[in-house]
Design an enzyme around this catalytic site. Structure first.
Site, PDB file in Angstrom:
ATOM      1  CG  HIS A  21      -2.179  -0.836   0.972  1.00  0.00           C
ATOM      2  ND1 HIS A  21      -2.208  -2.195   1.312  1.00  0.00           N
ATOM      3  CD2 HIS A  21      -3.125  -0.615  -0.102  1.00  0.00           C
ATOM      4  CE1 HIS A  21      -3.397  -2.814   0.775  1.00  0.00           C
ATOM      5  NE2 HIS A  21      -3.988  -1.769   0.095  1.00  0.00           N
ATOM      6  CD  GLU A  49      -9.839  -8.226  -1.768  1.00  0.00           C
ATOM      7  OE1 GLU A  49      -8.704  -7.476  -2.390  1.00  0.00           O
ATOM      8  OE2 GLU A  49     -10.239  -7.515  -1.027  1.00  0.00           O
ATOM      9  CG  ASP A  72      -5.379  -8.529  -0.928  1.00  0.00           C
ATOM     10  OD1 ASP A  72      -4.078  -8.712  -0.426  1.00  0.00           O
ATOM     11  OD2 ASP A  72      -5.854  -7.673  -0.811  1.00  0.00           O
ATOM     12  CB  CYS A  97      -9.953  -2.224  -8.544  1.00  0.00           C
ATOM     13  SG  CYS A  97     -10.435  -3.706  -7.105  1.00  0.00           S
TER      14      CYS A  97
HETATM   15  C1  PEP Z   1      -6.565  -5.555  -4.397  1.00  0.00           C
HETATM   16  O1  PEP Z   1      -6.075  -6.556  -3.611  1.00  0.00           O
HETATM   17  O2  PEP Z   1      -6.122  -5.982  -5.429  1.00  0.00           O
HETATM   18  C2  PEP Z   1      -7.215  -4.499  -3.994  1.00  0.00           C
HETATM   19  C3  PEP Z   1      -7.548  -3.623  -4.921  1.00  0.00           C
HETATM   20  O3  PEP Z   1      -7.354  -4.167  -2.671  1.00  0.00           O
HETATM   21  P1  PEP Z   1      -6.150  -3.639  -1.950  1.00  0.00           P
HETATM   22  O4  PEP Z   1      -4.792  -3.329  -2.779  1.00  0.00           O
HETATM   23  O5  PEP Z   1      -6.341  -2.366  -1.207  1.00  0.00           O
HETATM   24  O6  PEP Z   1      -5.719  -4.642  -1.048  1.00  0.00           O
HETATM   25 MG    MG Z   2      -7.173  -6.074  -1.630  1.00  0.00          MG
END
Ligand code: PEP
Ligand code: MG
Length: 592
Positions: free
Chosen positions: A200, A442, A466, A513
């Protein structure tokens, strides 16, 4: 270790996580601490050691008071109040007495004695049931680390919000919350020893458009403050003391990039449609309400993922329902009639609250995270769900739950939404009765039951960051195994296809996403597999649109057909690269 390079310059290679080139002076943040050494001292040094301790305590007190003053001025009294606990530790007579006793009795250095006592207190506090007291253990460790730095005569880390001059930050690690606080005018770029594409911290850097390189291994130990360096966020390289020739070449690269950006800018109002007429929904991922501006300017069709966690971190208390409502409304109203998909709280993993102590877990990504946390912390979830529902009355709001592992969680969350809708009806507070609720896919188990989930969700959004981590057992933060994190692994290709098939059988759309959606090389594969929507960080949206408008969906489908029968991740990647480069060569000119 630097790579061999042009005379005089040192090249360090890591993982490129946020595009752009910058150059400037390096500032190294706190180096990793490797245990506290015990040093035996003679009788004659005891008084001196105790004097050193007392000096370090008062020095730390001055520093904490200064930080507290700045925080109070910038954020308010309540936030500044957090530091009261730190000050109490520094003045605790029992603790100081115990440290002094150890120095006298065992004849050891003050750092060692202080660390022993402080760690004993912190562990005892961490083990207590009471949440408030548990939280104090973090204060204890925080303040201990300052005292240790002062004892060692180290410079305490600079105040990141008030850096004296623009610089490139080098650090062992940066948390997502620290990254979110970086002053973009002062932080030209950053590099970290650890980390990966989908941490993140990397995601935050991209959305803030700060060039970044992670996974540099020992950069924080080998770089020195004041070194002049060039950071290349396109290729994941930091060059210390770049030669004139290197600077010249980078100047050309930046100019090519500027020309490309200009070309991309012209597409802002144009649709993302392939040459053979296939329309793609192209939306943006955002982390804070201030990102709305970049959604509008990047030419996205709304927001496909709003990571609400950042409303919860970097603050002293949980945001209230009203505060959340205001934030959601601001985004929804600014983008109306375009959709905004608000993801419910995804705390845990690598994102934690500063004020709420989450238990330390052996495997935080497999632990008390996201929907699991929300289904247990009902009041937190209730405030968020009510805020989202209320905002839905005034914009094109959709909502989705993260980390759904099976039907039960989806049903439980939906039941709570139904309950809060009923509350709002009774209170005569408006909301969108038809609010669409989706599930993030995910976790591999969710893919396996996607047929059942599809009957109870209005859309799917595949979180590939994920999904890849969980299906391949590759920690998304760990640079040592980043080479195993393969989005084109046949298993991932098949999981995506299975999700799309289950969704389309029920007539619901699928978005991706995760970071994979923002990669021009991988986007055609996703579209070929039948994904309806791509949601990516705003800086990636223009390049994706550029590529889509030069692509034929038939070519993307051919690539997907090949990938579904291919047994090798690298072959799939190489085919995907060939297609993307032949369709939009100018997107790849920054590669070195
Ligand atoms: C993902 O896991 O691809 C996602 C979009 O969520 P995050 O990256 O916030 O875990
Ligand atoms: Mg995620």
């Amino acid at each position: 270790m630097p790579e061999p390079s042009r005379k005089g310059e040192r090249v360090y290679r890591g993982l490129p996580v946020s595009a752009g080139v910058c150059r400037g002076k390096i500032l190294v943040l706190n180096k990793p601490r490797s245990g506290v050494a015990r040093r035996d001292i003679g009788e004659a040094q005891v008084a001196e050691e105790i004097q050193r301790l007392s000096h370090a305590l008062s020095q730390t007190r001055q520093q904490v008071l200064e930080v507290q003053r700045q925080v109070k001025a910038g954020l308010g009294d309540a936030e500044g109040g957090i530091f009261d606990a730190h000050l109490l530790v520094l003045e605790d007579p029992v603790l100081i007495e115990e440290v002094t006793r150890i120095v006298r009795r065992e004849k050891v250095n003050a750092e060692y004695a202080f660390n022993v006592v402080a760690e004993k207190y912190a562990s005892a506090l961490a083990a207590i049931e009471d949440e408030y007291l548990r939280e104090r253990s973090n204060d204890m460790r925080d303040v201990t680390s300052r005292v240790m730095q002062n004892l060692a005569g180290e410079k305490v880390g600079p105040d990141l919000q008030n850096l004296p001059e623009p610089c490139i930050i080098i650090s062992h690690d940066l948390t997502p919350s620290t990254t979110a606080q970086l002053d973009k005018d002062k932080v030209l770029g950053f590099g970290t020893d650890v980390g990966s594409q989908t941490s993140h911290t990397a995601i935050m850097a991209r959305s803030m458009r700060i060039p970044a390189v992670v996974g540099l291994k020992d950069a924080s130990e080998v770089f020195t403050d004041g070194d002049y360096a060039l950071l290349d966020g396109f290729n994941g390289v930091i060059i210390v003391n770049p030669t004139d020739q290197t600077l010249f070449e980078y100047g050309q690269l930046v100019r090519r990039q500027d020309t490309l950006q200009q070309k991309l800018q012209d597409l802002q109002g144009k649709p993302a449609v392939t040459l053979d007429g296939h329309a793609v929904m192209l939306s943006a991922n955002i982390e804070q309400s201030s990102d709305v501006e970049s959604v509008l300017s990047c030419g996205a069709d709304g927001v496909g993922l709003f990571r609400t966690e950042y409303l919860f971190i970097n603050r002293a208390e949980l945001p209230t329902e009203e505060q959340q409502y205001a934030a959601y409304l601001e985004i929804a109203a600014a983008l109306k009639p375009q959709p905004v998909v608000i993801r419910t709280l995804d705390l845990g993993g690598d994102k934690f609250l500063s004020h709420l102590t989450m238990p330390q877990e052996m495997n935080p990504f497999l632990g008390w995270r996201a929907i699991r946390f929300c289904l247990q912390e009902r009041e937190v979830f209730r405030a968020q769900l009510r805020a989202i529902l209320r905002a839905s009355a005034q914009g094109n709001v959709k909502m989705m739950y993260p980390m759904i592992s099976g039907l039960d969680e989806l049903n439980q969350a939906n039941a709570l939404v139904a309950e809060y809708k009923e509350e709002l009806r009774r209170e005569k507070i408006p909301f969108d009765e038809k609010l669409e609720i989706g599930a993030m896919i995910e976790i591999p188990s969710a893919v396996m039951v996607a047929d059942a989930l599809a009957k109870r969700a209005r859309f799917f959004s595949i979180g590939t960051n994920d999904l890849i981590q969980y299906s391949m057992a590759v920690d998304r933060l760990n640079e040592k195994i980043a080479h195993l994190y393969e989005p084109t692994h046949p298993a991932i290709v098949r999981l995506i296809k299975a999700t799309v098939d289950a969704a389309h059988a029920q007539g619901i759309p699928v978005s991706v996403c995760g970071e994979m959606a923002g990669e021009p090389v991988l986007a055609p594969l996703l579209l070929g597999l039948g994904v309806d929507e791509l949601s990516a960080a705003p800086p990636h949206v223009p390049s994706l649109k550029f590529l889509i408008r030069r692509l034929k969906i038939s070519e993307a489908r051919e690539l997907a057909e090949f990938a579904l029968t291919c047994e090798s991740a690298s072959e799939i990647l190489s085919r995907a690269r060939t297609l993307a480069r032949s369709v939009a060569p100018s997107l790849f000119e920054t590669e070195k």
